[in-house]
Design a protein around this motif. Structure first.
Motif, PDB file in Angstrom:
ATOM      1  N   ILE A  36     -25.043  17.743  12.707  1.00  0.00           N
ATOM      2  CA  ILE A  36     -24.510  17.856  11.434  1.00  0.00           C
ATOM      3  C   ILE A  36     -22.990  18.480  11.603  1.00  0.00           C
ATOM      4  N   HIS A  37     -22.014  18.051  11.528  1.00  0.00           N
ATOM      5  CA  HIS A  37     -20.654  18.397  11.587  1.00  0.00           C
ATOM      6  C   HIS A  37     -20.538  19.584  10.330  1.00  0.00           C
ATOM      7  N   LEU A  38     -20.323  20.973  10.572  1.00  0.00           N
ATOM      8  CA  LEU A  38     -20.302  21.823   9.644  1.00  0.00           C
ATOM      9  C   LEU A  38     -18.927  22.438   9.302  1.00  0.00           C
ATOM     10  N   CYS A  41     -18.171  22.375   5.349  1.00  0.00           N
ATOM     11  CA  CYS A  41     -19.401  22.040   4.520  1.00  0.00           C
ATOM     12  C   CYS A  41     -19.578  22.992   3.401  1.00  0.00           C
ATOM     13  N   VAL A  43     -22.897  24.629   1.699  1.00  0.00           N
ATOM     14  CA  VAL A  43     -24.282  25.021   1.732  1.00  0.00           C
ATOM     15  C   VAL A  43     -24.817  25.779   0.711  1.00  0.00           C
ATOM     16  N   ILE A  64     -27.000  20.895   2.699  1.00  0.00           N
ATOM     17  CA  ILE A  64     -25.743  20.909   3.342  1.00  0.00           C
ATOM     18  C   ILE A  64     -24.970  19.509   2.909  1.00  0.00           C
ATOM     19  N   ILE A  65     -23.749  19.706   2.414  1.00  0.00           N
ATOM     20  CA  ILE A  65     -23.052  18.791   1.781  1.00  0.00           C
ATOM     21  C   ILE A  65     -21.752  18.877   2.871  1.00  0.00           C
ATOM     22  N   THR A  66     -21.551  17.725   3.819  1.00  0.00           N
ATOM     23  CA  THR A  66     -20.500  17.869   4.938  1.00  0.00           C
ATOM     24  C   THR A  66     -18.886  17.556   4.273  1.00  0.00           C
ATOM     25  N   ALA A  67     -18.113  17.659   4.812  1.00  0.00           N
ATOM     26  CA  ALA A  67     -16.641  17.359   4.429  1.00  0.00           C
ATOM     27  C   ALA A  67     -16.766  15.871   4.228  1.00  0.00           C
ATOM     28  N   GLU A  69     -18.722  14.304   2.790  1.00  0.00           N
ATOM     29  CA  GLU A  69     -19.752  14.016   1.430  1.00  0.00           C
ATOM     30  C   GLU A  69     -21.224  13.452   1.880  1.00  0.00           C
ATOM     31  N   HIS A  71     -24.988  14.568   2.415  1.00  0.00           N
ATOM     32  CA  HIS A  71     -26.088  15.124   1.906  1.00  0.00           C
ATOM     33  C   HIS A  71     -26.975  15.316   2.763  1.00  0.00           C
ATOM     34  N   SER A  93     -19.155  27.424   8.823  1.00  0.00           N
ATOM     35  CA  SER A  93     -18.419  26.483   8.199  1.00  0.00           C
ATOM     36  C   SER A  93     -17.020  26.733   7.993  1.00  0.00           C
TER      37      SER A  93
END
Length: 97
Positions: A36-38, A41, A43, A64-67, A69, A71, A93
């Motif tokens: 998961i790329h943080l 993001c 959290v 965690i919602i990444t850049a 989007e 989830h 992040s």
């Protein structure tokens, strides 16, 4: 777990350079199952998750919602551990590459 309606135990390794959360099969294996790329993001703690049974989640979830989007819902072992994960991921992040 949220998409598949079941939970799987995973081993997580948090890295800050680059800012990724890699996950592994806890039974072994050197190669990560995914990451998961943080960077950038969001959290947050999740107190109530729709479409889940109360006994499945124990109020120790975080999201965690990444850049981009995506989830991810993760369940910690305890409330204290959830807080530690949220703080650590938040730090990475913002500061990680």
């Amino acid at each position: 777990g949220h998409r598949r309606k079941n939970w799987k135990v995973r081993k997580f390794v948090l890295r800050d350079d680059p800012a990724y959360l890699h996950y592994y099969d806890p039974a072994g294996g050197e190669e990560p199952l995914g990451a998961i790329h943080l960077r950038g993001c969001v959290v947050t703690a999740v107190e109530d998750m729709p479409d889940s049974k109360k006994y499945d989640v124990d109020n120790i979830l975080f999201e965690i919602i990444t850049a981009s989007e995506i989830h991810y819902y993760l369940q910690a072992a305890s409330s204290a551990e959830r807080t530690e994960w949220i703080k650590a991921i938040h730090t990475v992040s913002r500061a990680g590459k």
